[in-house]
Design a protein around this motif. Structure first.
Motif, PDB file in Angstrom:
ATOM      1  N   ASP A 165      -6.390  10.720   1.425  1.00 16.69           N
ATOM      2  CA  ASP A 165      -7.693  11.266   1.845  1.00 16.69           C
ATOM      3  C   ASP A 165      -8.363  12.077   0.740  1.00 16.69           C
ATOM      4  O   ASP A 165      -8.848  13.193   0.974  1.00 16.69           O
ATOM      5  CB  ASP A 165      -7.535  12.108   3.119  1.00 16.69           C
ATOM      6  CG  ASP A 165      -7.073  11.270   4.304  1.00 16.69           C
ATOM      7  OD1 ASP A 165      -7.530  10.111   4.412  1.00 16.69           O
ATOM      8  OD2 ASP A 165      -6.247  11.767   5.095  1.00 16.69           O
ATOM      9  N   GLY A 166      -8.364  11.529  -0.460  1.00 16.84           N
ATOM     10  CA  GLY A 166      -9.038  12.177  -1.578  1.00 16.84           C
ATOM     11  C   GLY A 166      -8.302  13.345  -2.189  1.00 16.84           C
ATOM     12  O   GLY A 166      -8.814  14.000  -3.092  1.00 16.84           O
TER      13      GLY A 166
ATOM     14  N   GLU B 164     -13.020   9.474  -3.800  1.00 19.66           N
ATOM     15  CA  GLU B 164     -13.434   8.195  -3.204  1.00 19.66           C
ATOM     16  C   GLU B 164     -12.248   7.409  -2.626  1.00 19.66           C
ATOM     17  O   GLU B 164     -12.440   6.350  -2.043  1.00 19.66           O
ATOM     18  CB  GLU B 164     -14.101   7.309  -4.264  1.00 19.66           C
ATOM     19  CG  GLU B 164     -15.346   7.894  -4.882  1.00 19.66           C
ATOM     20  CD  GLU B 164     -15.840   7.012  -6.018  1.00 19.66           C
ATOM     21  OE1 GLU B 164     -15.840   5.773  -5.862  1.00 19.66           O
ATOM     22  OE2 GLU B 164     -16.212   7.578  -7.069  1.00 19.66           O
ATOM     23  N   VAL B 165     -11.028   7.946  -2.795  1.00 17.32           N
ATOM     24  CA  VAL B 165      -9.819   7.197  -2.448  1.00 17.32           C
ATOM     25  C   VAL B 165      -9.260   7.649  -1.103  1.00 17.32           C
ATOM     26  O   VAL B 165      -9.061   8.843  -0.879  1.00 17.32           O
ATOM     27  CB  VAL B 165      -8.741   7.385  -3.550  1.00 17.32           C
ATOM     28  CG1 VAL B 165      -7.455   6.672  -3.174  1.00 17.32           C
ATOM     29  CG2 VAL B 165      -9.266   6.885  -4.881  1.00 17.32           C
ATOM     30  N   LYS B 166      -9.025   6.678  -0.223  1.00 14.13           N
ATOM     31  CA  LYS B 166      -8.343   6.979   1.036  1.00 14.13           C
ATOM     32  C   LYS B 166      -6.860   7.164   0.770  1.00 14.13           C
ATOM     33  O   LYS B 166      -6.276   8.173   1.147  1.00 14.13           O
ATOM     34  CB  LYS B 166      -8.565   5.855   2.042  1.00 14.13           C
ATOM     35  CG  LYS B 166      -7.902   6.102   3.371  1.00 14.13           C
ATOM     36  CD  LYS B 166      -8.213   4.982   4.354  1.00 14.13           C
ATOM     37  CE  LYS B 166      -7.530   5.281   5.676  1.00 14.13           C
ATOM     38  NZ  LYS B 166      -7.827   4.256   6.663  1.00 14.13           N
ATOM     39  N   THR B 167      -6.234   6.167   0.106  1.00 12.16           N
ATOM     40  CA  THR B 167      -4.831   6.287  -0.312  1.00 12.16           C
ATOM     41  C   THR B 167      -4.628   5.562  -1.629  1.00 12.16           C
ATOM     42  O   THR B 167      -5.314   4.591  -1.940  1.00 12.16           O
ATOM     43  CB  THR B 167      -3.842   5.678   0.721  1.00 12.16           C
ATOM     44  OG1 THR B 167      -4.164   4.309   0.917  1.00 12.16           O
ATOM     45  CG2 THR B 167      -3.862   6.423   2.024  1.00 12.16           C
TER      46      THR B 167
ATOM     47  N   SER C 286      -1.606   0.946  -6.413  1.00 11.25           N
ATOM     48  CA  SER C 286      -2.576   0.287  -5.531  1.00 11.25           C
ATOM     49  C   SER C 286      -3.496   1.344  -4.929  1.00 11.25           C
ATOM     50  O   SER C 286      -3.076   2.480  -4.679  1.00 11.25           O
ATOM     51  CB  SER C 286      -1.877  -0.497  -4.431  1.00 11.25           C
ATOM     52  OG  SER C 286      -1.137   0.357  -3.590  1.00 11.25           O
ATOM     53  N   ILE C 287      -4.748   0.950  -4.700  1.00  9.14           N
ATOM     54  CA  ILE C 287      -5.764   1.894  -4.259  1.00  9.14           C
ATOM     55  C   ILE C 287      -6.516   1.328  -3.064  1.00  9.14           C
ATOM     56  O   ILE C 287      -6.916   0.160  -3.073  1.00  9.14           O
ATOM     57  CB  ILE C 287      -6.753   2.192  -5.400  1.00  9.14           C
ATOM     58  CG1 ILE C 287      -6.006   2.871  -6.542  1.00  9.14           C
ATOM     59  CG2 ILE C 287      -7.919   3.028  -4.930  1.00  9.14           C
ATOM     60  CD1 ILE C 287      -6.714   2.842  -7.837  1.00  9.14           C
ATOM     61  N   VAL C 288      -6.692   2.171  -2.046  1.00 10.73           N
ATOM     62  CA  VAL C 288      -7.539   1.834  -0.903  1.00 10.73           C
ATOM     63  C   VAL C 288      -8.688   2.828  -0.902  1.00 10.73           C
ATOM     64  O   VAL C 288      -8.465   4.045  -0.822  1.00 10.73           O
ATOM     65  CB  VAL C 288      -6.762   1.890   0.433  1.00 10.73           C
ATOM     66  CG1 VAL C 288      -7.683   1.608   1.597  1.00 10.73           C
ATOM     67  CG2 VAL C 288      -5.579   0.942   0.403  1.00 10.73           C
ATOM     68  N   LYS C 289      -9.914   2.294  -1.023  1.00 11.27           N
ATOM     69  CA  LYS C 289     -11.093   3.166  -1.052  1.00 11.27           C
ATOM     70  C   LYS C 289     -11.435   3.679   0.341  1.00 11.27           C
ATOM     71  O   LYS C 289     -11.131   3.039   1.340  1.00 11.27           O
ATOM     72  CB  LYS C 289     -12.311   2.382  -1.585  1.00 11.27           C
ATOM     73  CG  LYS C 289     -12.154   1.869  -2.991  1.00 11.27           C
ATOM     74  CD  LYS C 289     -13.376   1.035  -3.358  1.00 11.27           C
ATOM     75  CE  LYS C 289     -13.154   0.304  -4.664  1.00 11.27           C
ATOM     76  NZ  LYS C 289     -14.298  -0.571  -4.982  1.00 11.27           N
ATOM     77  N   LYS C 290     -12.083   4.843   0.356  1.00  9.43           N
ATOM     78  CA  LYS C 290     -12.593   5.367   1.625  1.00  9.43           C
ATOM     79  C   LYS C 290     -13.751   4.500   2.081  1.00  9.43           C
ATOM     80  O   LYS C 290     -14.448   3.892   1.262  1.00  9.43           O
ATOM     81  CB  LYS C 290     -13.092   6.811   1.449  1.00  9.43           C
ATOM     82  CG  LYS C 290     -12.021   7.836   1.311  1.00  9.43           C
ATOM     83  CD  LYS C 290     -12.646   9.228   1.222  1.00  9.43           C
ATOM     84  CE  LYS C 290     -11.594  10.295   1.121  1.00  9.43           C
ATOM     85  NZ  LYS C 290     -12.205  11.626   0.979  1.00  9.43           N
ATOM     86  N   ASP C 291     -13.970   4.464   3.394  1.00  8.01           N
ATOM     87  CA  ASP C 291     -15.135   3.760   3.928  1.00  8.01           C
ATOM     88  C   ASP C 291     -16.383   4.514   3.525  1.00  8.01           C
ATOM     89  O   ASP C 291     -16.417   5.742   3.539  1.00  8.01           O
ATOM     90  CB  ASP C 291     -15.066   3.658   5.450  1.00  8.01           C
ATOM     91  CG  ASP C 291     -13.898   2.767   5.894  1.00  8.01           C
ATOM     92  OD1 ASP C 291     -13.509   1.867   5.137  1.00  8.01           O
ATOM     93  OD2 ASP C 291     -13.395   2.989   7.011  1.00  8.01           O
ATOM     94  N   SER C 292     -17.416   3.757   3.175  1.00  6.41           N
ATOM     95  CA  SER C 292     -18.674   4.405   2.749  1.00  6.41           C
ATOM     96  C   SER C 292     -19.412   5.007   3.907  1.00  6.41           C
ATOM     97  O   SER C 292     -19.475   4.561   4.972  1.00  6.41           O
ATOM     98  CB  SER C 292     -19.580   3.375   2.069  1.00  6.41           C
ATOM     99  OG  SER C 292     -18.953   2.895   0.915  1.00  6.41           O
TER     100      SER C 292
END
Length: 165
Positions: free
Chosen positions: A114-115, A146-149, A159-165
């Motif tokens: 969560d950032g 900008e990163v969720k995880t 590996s990167i999962v972006k936050k929802d815009s």
């Protein structure tokens, strides 16, 4: 026929000729491909420590068959045993809970949630912020916020999962 094959491969010879070593190389290549088919497709695909160790030992063992540093047929048998061992351990890791899978393949490690950067995990795994920033850029992200995880995967990749815009 066996004597002819032994002669071509230099089985009972103290020194190998260039053509005997070349024939061994071709034969080892073909046998290695067959042995790899007995294994599974992921042996050299994911590149976890589990797979890399097999690759190093497998190559070393097979090279000894080509150069004549070890007996030819037993060396090929040892290569087969290594691939079967890899397959068996992968089977165990998949089908058992607890210790076996994580020991063989490792566990992913959360670096960002969560950032929020988990600096203790970076330190524990000897990753610099520059290493992480490179992975973020490769993932199309410019900021940790900008990163969720983000995870350090078992393969060593991030590996990167972006936050929802």
């Amino acid at each position: 026929m066996a004597d002819f094959l032994d002669s071509i491969l230099g089985i009972d010879s103290d020194s190998l000729t260039w053509w005997q070593m070349s024939i061994r190389a071709v034969l080892v290549f073909i046998v290695a491909l067959i042995i790899m088919r007995i294994g599974n497709k992921r042996i050299f695909g994911k590149q976890t420590a589990f797979d890399i160790v097999l690759g190093i030992i497998y190559g070393s063992v097979l090279s000894r068959a080509i150069t004549g540093n070890s007996p030819f047929w037993p060396t090929l048998a040892a290569a087969l045993v290594l691939v079967l061992l890899h397959r068996f351990l992968a089977f165990l890791a998949y089908n058992t809970e607890g210790f076996v899978g994580p020991f063989i393949k490792g566990n992913p490690v959360c670096l960002i949630r969560d950032g929020e950067l988990k600096e203790d995990e970076l330190r524990k795994h000897n990753l610099t912020e520059n290493d992480l920033n490179e992975a973020l850029r490769n993932g199309g992200v410019t900021s940790v916020r900008e990163v969720k995880t983000a995870y350090l995967e078992r393969s060593g990749e991030i590996s990167i999962v972006k936050k929802d815009s």
